[in-house]
Design an enzyme around this catalytic site. Structure first.
Site, PDB file in Angstrom:
ATOM      1  N   GLU A 354       0.878  -1.095   0.057  1.00 39.60           N
ATOM      2  CA  GLU A 354      -0.030  -0.079  -0.012  1.00 39.60           C
ATOM      3  C   GLU A 354       0.878   1.445   0.025  1.00 39.60           C
ATOM      4  O   GLU A 354       1.976   1.519   0.598  1.00 39.60           O
ATOM      5  CB  GLU A 354      -0.954   0.096   1.091  1.00 39.60           C
ATOM      6  CG  GLU A 354       0.044   0.116   2.559  1.00 39.60           C
ATOM      7  CD  GLU A 354      -1.066  -0.257   3.683  1.00 39.60           C
ATOM      8  OE1 GLU A 354      -1.557  -1.085   3.987  1.00 39.60           O
ATOM      9  OE2 GLU A 354      -0.976   0.651   4.587  1.00 39.60           O
ATOM     10  N   HIS A 439      -0.737  -6.569  11.347  1.00 38.32           N
ATOM     11  CA  HIS A 439      -1.596  -7.541  10.743  1.00 38.32           C
ATOM     12  C   HIS A 439      -1.551  -8.893  11.527  1.00 38.32           C
ATOM     13  O   HIS A 439      -1.180 -10.013  10.851  1.00 38.32           O
ATOM     14  CB  HIS A 439      -1.711  -7.857   9.278  1.00 38.32           C
ATOM     15  CG  HIS A 439      -1.934  -6.563   8.476  1.00 38.32           C
ATOM     16  ND1 HIS A 439      -1.520  -6.481   7.277  1.00 38.32           N
ATOM     17  CD2 HIS A 439      -2.759  -5.297   8.982  1.00 38.32           C
ATOM     18  CE1 HIS A 439      -2.168  -5.211   6.622  1.00 38.32           C
ATOM     19  NE2 HIS A 439      -2.479  -4.528   7.575  1.00 38.32           N
ATOM     20  N   ASN A 477      -4.771  -6.856   3.209  1.00 34.23           N
ATOM     21  CA  ASN A 477      -5.162  -6.354   4.577  1.00 34.23           C
ATOM     22  C   ASN A 477      -6.105  -6.895   5.232  1.00 34.23           C
ATOM     23  O   ASN A 477      -7.232  -7.381   4.321  1.00 34.23           O
ATOM     24  CB  ASN A 477      -5.414  -4.804   4.483  1.00 34.23           C
ATOM     25  CG  ASN A 477      -4.485  -4.109   3.607  1.00 34.23           C
ATOM     26  OD1 ASN A 477      -4.501  -3.865   2.417  1.00 34.23           O
ATOM     27  ND2 ASN A 477      -3.886  -3.021   4.287  1.00 34.23           N
TER      28      ASN A 477
HETATM   29  P1  FAD Z   1      -9.434  -6.820  16.816  1.00 32.61           P
HETATM   30  O1  FAD Z   1      -9.953  -5.766  15.788  1.00 32.61           O
HETATM   31  O2  FAD Z   1      -7.840  -6.677  17.247  1.00 32.61           O
HETATM   32  O3  FAD Z   1     -10.237  -6.508  18.154  1.00 32.61           O
HETATM   33  C1  FAD Z   1      -9.908  -7.434  19.260  1.00 32.61           C
HETATM   34  C2  FAD Z   1     -10.769  -6.398  20.331  1.00 32.61           C
HETATM   35  O4  FAD Z   1     -10.619  -7.278  21.717  1.00 32.61           O
HETATM   36  C3  FAD Z   1      -9.790  -5.305  20.890  1.00 32.61           C
HETATM   37  O5  FAD Z   1     -10.760  -4.296  21.076  1.00 32.61           O
HETATM   38  C4  FAD Z   1      -9.111  -5.686  22.044  1.00 32.61           C
HETATM   39  O6  FAD Z   1      -9.067  -4.467  23.046  1.00 32.61           O
HETATM   40  C5  FAD Z   1     -10.236  -6.631  22.675  1.00 32.61           C
HETATM   41  N1  FAD Z   1      -9.690  -7.274  23.770  1.00 32.61           N
HETATM   42  C6  FAD Z   1      -8.495  -7.948  23.809  1.00 32.61           C
HETATM   43  N2  FAD Z   1      -8.184  -8.811  24.799  1.00 32.61           N
HETATM   44  C7  FAD Z   1      -9.266  -8.651  25.473  1.00 32.61           C
HETATM   45  C8  FAD Z   1      -9.580  -9.176  26.923  1.00 32.61           C
HETATM   46  N3  FAD Z   1      -8.642 -10.187  27.651  1.00 32.61           N
HETATM   47  N4  FAD Z   1     -10.786  -8.741  27.490  1.00 32.61           N
HETATM   48  C9  FAD Z   1     -11.436  -7.790  26.734  1.00 32.61           C
HETATM   49  N5  FAD Z   1     -11.329  -7.426  25.519  1.00 32.61           N
HETATM   50  C10 FAD Z   1     -10.016  -7.870  25.011  1.00 32.61           C
HETATM   51  N6  FAD Z   1      -6.463  -4.219   8.487  1.00 32.61           N
HETATM   52  C11 FAD Z   1      -7.035  -3.724   7.138  1.00 32.61           C
HETATM   53  O7  FAD Z   1      -7.715  -4.835   6.785  1.00 32.61           O
HETATM   54  N7  FAD Z   1      -6.895  -2.744   6.638  1.00 32.61           N
HETATM   55  C12 FAD Z   1      -6.200  -1.652   6.919  1.00 32.61           C
HETATM   56  O8  FAD Z   1      -6.228  -0.610   6.498  1.00 32.61           O
HETATM   57  C13 FAD Z   1      -5.660  -1.945   8.239  1.00 32.61           C
HETATM   58  N8  FAD Z   1      -4.880  -0.990   8.981  1.00 32.61           N
HETATM   59  C14 FAD Z   1      -4.295  -0.970  10.309  1.00 32.61           C
HETATM   60  C15 FAD Z   1      -3.606   0.004  10.826  1.00 32.61           C
HETATM   61  C16 FAD Z   1      -3.191  -0.282  12.065  1.00 32.61           C
HETATM   62  C17 FAD Z   1      -2.516   0.920  12.834  1.00 32.61           C
HETATM   63  C18 FAD Z   1      -3.521  -1.353  12.859  1.00 32.61           C
HETATM   64  C19 FAD Z   1      -3.106  -1.635  14.050  1.00 32.61           C
HETATM   65  C20 FAD Z   1      -4.105  -2.487  12.131  1.00 32.61           C
HETATM   66  C21 FAD Z   1      -4.518  -2.249  10.846  1.00 32.61           C
HETATM   67  N9  FAD Z   1      -5.231  -3.314  10.136  1.00 32.61           N
HETATM   68  C22 FAD Z   1      -5.624  -3.366   9.087  1.00 32.61           C
HETATM   69  C23 FAD Z   1      -5.417  -4.548  10.806  1.00 32.61           C
HETATM   70  C24 FAD Z   1      -6.854  -4.844  11.451  1.00 32.61           C
HETATM   71  O9  FAD Z   1      -7.517  -3.797  12.236  1.00 32.61           O
HETATM   72  C25 FAD Z   1      -7.004  -6.098  12.086  1.00 32.61           C
HETATM   73  O10 FAD Z   1      -6.736  -7.142  11.465  1.00 32.61           O
HETATM   74  C26 FAD Z   1      -8.283  -6.398  12.841  1.00 32.61           C
HETATM   75  O11 FAD Z   1      -8.898  -5.125  13.676  1.00 32.61           O
HETATM   76  C27 FAD Z   1      -8.234  -7.703  13.483  1.00 32.61           C
HETATM   77  O12 FAD Z   1      -9.536  -8.078  14.051  1.00 32.61           O
HETATM   78  P2  FAD Z   1      -9.981  -9.113  15.176  1.00 32.61           P
HETATM   79  O13 FAD Z   1     -11.425  -9.002  15.150  1.00 32.61           O
HETATM   80  O14 FAD Z   1      -9.389 -10.133  14.917  1.00 32.61           O
HETATM   81  O15 FAD Z   1      -9.595  -8.306  16.394  1.00 32.61           O
END
Ligand code: FAD
Length: 498
Positions: A354, A439, A477
């Protein structure tokens, strides 16, 4: 002991959790979502909910006294990070030795901090990484559903070619084309119409005001503006912020009991309580979910959890780099990337890079990239009894295949453009930063630690619903893939397990 009981509990409020909670709520099942971060709905003293990248304050970072931005220096000078007060800020950098993992903290998880790039993986690569998932159903139903639910859109082509805020992307694209590489428009959940009005001066700025990674005050359809309000709107789902799950166990009758700490925004523990549930969904992200399961297995609380729990973790091949340019890239650069270099079909050096902004508010004559590469290396999680922690084992050398691929592609671009890599951006003298990932993927891989629909092997009514299901790589992503898989899995689980 008296404790609360709710039929379904969902840990975390990122993509996997949000999709799962909505479908549970629609099916009439009372569901609680527990999220350790705060609800980002209240403006601070400056009238804004989130702070910008240029003036980060306590809201930026999860309990640190200094910000920890990925791009940490310019001309080797420590001019980017700032001292802050420890607070339940929105971006966390979780350090595990040679690897640190950026994650979002708050109701909406990673959707609050990410760049919004919403990319459906190439079908042949998806089939390669998850061969046991019916790709026909994924591409016919669940990917379109995820795209629709998340509000994915693309910029108006004419505007993209003429606007000031993507000059940086057009310059980079030109150099890629000169080197014979393909580029592509990258869809996003940021509303490109809103961005167009930002550039026209009609609405308050967000993407054009250096907002990304510490949250966006406008324009972005994060999960707190898409799935989560819909879930709450079913009347069956409640979301509890600042609730951090510590452990969970199973009772004799097969129900689960979760131990959860309620904290305040300064990190004080206000109380600890237990919540019982029949169906438990782990959506705490690749790190959070894997940690909970590895601890449960290795402390003997859930002894039937298998050896696959904690395995198959990868960085999606992330590596970041910058190039020094001789031509202007624009003073105002949209925080949301809209173009990418797509060299994924190259059998030797597959790279999807990207074209990222340098939202500094002035033209630094450089361009930045987050490259996704096909890195076969995998890490694993280990329980450390001495301090009851779970550690990710990832050696710095495991990032080498990513650097090799990115080096080959950007060497080619630099040769064509007569430009060079910058080695002043990551604190020390390196051109490629592979010590962090945005990621994180894997740890509880679909079909290995779970069955083919996210049911954890060895336990009934226990599910994984987030990025830990994906075996370390998606080639793009990842959040569209995470959402689509969660939609697919919960549909089957609701039909068969409830
Ligand atoms: P997450 O979205 O990580 O959610 C997990 C949640 O669980 C969090 O809110 C966390 O606080 C909570 N949690 C964790 N442990 C506990 C606990 N013990 N008790 C209670 N709550 C808890 N992906 C893309 O596709 N496009 C992009 O442009 C992109 N840009 C990114 C830029 C940045 C700066 C970052 C950090 C990530 C980016 N990503 C992007 C990656 C994407 O955001 C993640 O892949 C995605 O959010 C993961 O989804 P998930 O459902 O696995 O968990």
């Amino acid at each position: 002991r008296q404790r609360d009981f709710v039929p379904a509990l969902v840990i975390g409020s990122g993509y996997g959790s949000a999709a799962t909670a909505l479908r549970l709520g629609e099916a009439g099942i009372r569901t609680q979502v527990l999220e350790m971060g705060r609800l980002w709905d209240t403006a601070g003293a400056d009238g804004k909910i989130f702070c910008s990248m240029l003036q980060p304050d306590h809201r930026s970072t999860w309990f640190q006294d200094r910000t920890e931005a990925p791009l940490s220096s310019v001309l080797w000078a420590d001019v980017i990070n700032r001292d802050i007060e420890p607070y339940a800020g929105v971006l966390d950098r979780v350090r595990h030795g040679d690897m640190s993992v950026y994650v979002g903290r708050g109701v909406g998880g990673g959707s609050l901090v990410n760049g919004g790039m919403a990319v459906t993986p190439q079908r042949d690569y998806f089939e390669e990484i998850l061969p046991s998932v019916d790709a026909g159903r994924m591409y016919g139903k669940y990917f379109p559903l995820a795209n629709r639910m998340l509000g994915v859109n693309t910029p108006d082509p004419e505007w993209l070619e003429t606007c000031d805020s993507y000059q940086y992307a057009r310059v980079s694209r030109g150099h890629a084309h000169d080197a014979g590489l393909h580029t592509t428009v990258v869809p996003n959940v940021y509303d490109f119409d809103y961005m167009r009005r930002e550039e026209a001066g009609e609405v308050p700025q967000s993407a054009l005001a250096s907002e990304v990674i510490y949250g966006n005050n406008h324009g972005k359809r994060s999960l707190d503006r898409s799935y989560l309000p819909e879930a709450i709107g079913t009347g069956n789902v409640t979301v509890h912020a600042l609730h951090r799950v510590r452990t969970f166990r199973q009772e004799q009758d097969g129900t689960y009991v979760v131990t959860v700490e309620q904290i305040d925004e300064l990190g004080n523990v206000l109380g600890t309580r237990e919540i019982g549930c029949r169906w438990l969904f782990l959506g705490a992200g690749s790190l959070g979910t894997t940690e909970l399961l590895v601890r449960a297995r290795d402390t003997g609380v859930l002894p039937r959890l298998g050896a696959a729990v904690g395995e198959g973790w990868g960085t999606n091949g992330n590596v970041m780099l910058g190039r020094a340019l001789a031509e202007p890239t624009g003073q105002i650069q949209s925080g949301m990337p809209a173009l990418g270099i797509n060299n994924w079909r190259d059998p030797k050096y597959p790279v999807f890079a990207e074209i990222a902004p340098v939202p500094a508010g002035l033209d630094l004559l450089m361009t930045l990239y987050l490259a996704i590469t096909r890195n076969p290396e995998r890490g694993r999680f280990r329980y450390l009894p001495e301090n009851d922690s779970v550690r990710l084992d990832w050696d710095i050398d495991q990032g080498a295949p990513s650097v090799e691929a990115a080096d080959a592609v950007f060497r080619r671009i630099n040769r064509a453009a007569g430009t060079e890599l910058r080695n002043d951006l990551f604190g020390d003298d390196r051109a490629f930063e592979n010590r962090f990932t945005y990621h994180p993927l894997g740890g509880c891989v679909l079909g290995e630690a779970t069955d083919l629909h996210g049911r954890v092997r060895g336990y009934r009514n226990l599910y994984v619903t987030d990025g830990s299901l994906i075996p370390g790589s998606t080639g793009v992503n990842p959040f569209v893939t995470i959402t689509a898989l969660a939609e697919r899995n919960i549909e089957r689980v609701l039909a068969e397990d409830f």
